[in-house]
Design an enzyme around this catalytic site. Structure first.
Site, short mmCIF file in Angstrom:
data_model
loop_
_atom_site.label_atom_id
_atom_site.label_comp_id
_atom_site.label_asym_id
_atom_site.label_seq_id
_atom_site.Cartn_x
_atom_site.Cartn_y
_atom_site.Cartn_z
N LYS A 37 0.85 -1.19 0.00
CA LYS A 37 0.00 0.00 0.00
C LYS A 37 0.89 1.24 0.00
CE LYS A 37 -3.77 2.35 2.38
NZ LYS A 37 -3.12 3.67 2.23
N ASP A 85 1.34 5.52 -0.08
CA ASP A 85 0.70 6.75 0.40
C ASP A 85 1.19 7.91 -0.45
OD1 ASP A 85 -0.83 8.48 1.85
OD2 ASP A 85 0.60 8.68 3.49
N GLU A 126 2.81 1.47 4.43
CA GLU A 126 1.52 1.98 4.87
C GLU A 126 0.53 0.85 5.15
OE1 GLU A 126 0.69 5.25 5.43
OE2 GLU A 126 2.84 5.50 5.20
#
Length: 321
Positions: free
Chosen positions: A28, A30, A171
């Protein structure tokens, strides 16, 4: 002729932790979600809301224009990495507000465009292909290096390695159905598992500064309910530089309104109300029983997300341990 345009597929927040075969795990990121379009010599880089990003990220546009493929539509995330390889939304803020290529490059903030999906290749629409096949084609079709990276994945088989991802400074994880088509909406075929409590919130007002502080004291924040009402979620007063306090105060003053945009009372003395259109990214340690942010910290404004899209995301406070 109207330019080709897609809406990005969005992941659904999830507390699920077990995944069998048929799911793919990705890091993930960001940053700024961005779709890249190339049609011959023309390259466009657009945010989720259709904002043109290429002027602020000229090195990405140049790298995309140098690809051997003449026509494509790509999906990915623009990030700024810190010295440890973790994504830094705060660092990326220094580039997000700039639209002049020379000024953007002069910041010295290097950006990377992580590509994770392929929506079109030459004259072929690939959105109906299974994700695993789209990623195989994406990996082979482009030349990677410099600011362009292919987003690696692994196949799921049991508990999601979220603790491992969190320990690496990520993340969180994005978990995707390997056989899923690309859907131009939010879908449970893509799930996001987060390491820390962080999400977007709508700015509905602010308080006056105290003492020697400039600009304002704190932002008053909220999230939307399913019926569209804006629910107060607390205030954030940390994470602002002096320059940001001054610049943001000017934007807030331009959005002034006479009444509160929140549904229900806000327990702040003499607040100033603004039209609820700005979206703030905040980190925090969790939610109180009253539905308020616990120990929030401002990370930056999100120019790539509409305020009406902001809802409270679920979060398990023990998920990263």
């Amino acid at each position: 002729m109207t330019p080709l345009r897609f809406s990005p597929m969005l992941a659904t927040p999830s507390e699920r932790r077990e995944f069998g075969p048929g799911w793919l795990l990705e890091r993930k990121l960001d940053g700024i979600r961005a779709l890249a379009y190339r049609d011959g010599p023309t390259v466009r880089l657009e945010s989720r809301t259709g904002k043109q990003l290429a002027p602020g990220f000229p090195e990405l546009a140049e790298a995309l224009a140098a690809q051997p493929v003449r026509r494509f539509v790509l999906d990915g995330e623009i990030v700024a990495l810190d010295e440890h390889g973790a994504t830094s939304f705060e660092r990326l803020q220094r580039r997000m507000q700039l639209h002049d290529p020379r000024r953007a490059l002069a910041t010295g903030v290097a950006v990377t465009y992580f590509l994770f999906d392929l929506l079109r290749l030459e004259e072929y629409d690939t959105t109906r292909l299974p994700l695993a096949e789209r990623k195989r084609v994406l990996a082979r079709a482009l030349r990677y290096g410099g600011p362009l990276r292919y987003t690696e994945h692994r196949e799921a088989d049991g508990p999601a390695p979220l603790a491992e991802a969190c320990a690496r400074g990520w993340e969180g994880l994005i978990v995707k159905r390997a056989d899923g088509a690309y859907q131009q909406r939010r879908s449970s075929d893509w799930l996001k598992l987060k390491c820390t409590a962080a999400q977007e919130l709508v700015v509905g007002g602010f308080t006056d500064p105290a003492g020697s502080r400039a600009g304002f004291g704190a932002l008053l924040l909220g999230t939307h309910l399913a019926d569209g009402r804006l629910r107060y979620a607390g205030k954030v007063g940390t994470g602002f530089s002096t320059a940001v306090l001054h610049a943001l105060r000017a934007r807030l003053d331009a959005l002034a309104r006479p009444g509160s945009p929140f549904d229900g009372p806000v327990p702040e003395r003499a607040p100033h109300w603004v039209e609820p259109v700005l979206v703030a990214q905040c980190a925090f340690t969790g939610w109180t029983e009253e539905g308020r942010l616990r120990h929030p910290r401002f990370l930056g404004l999100r120019e790539d997300k509409e305020a009406r899209e902001v809802f409270r995301e679920s979060f398990r406070e023990d998920q990263g341990t």
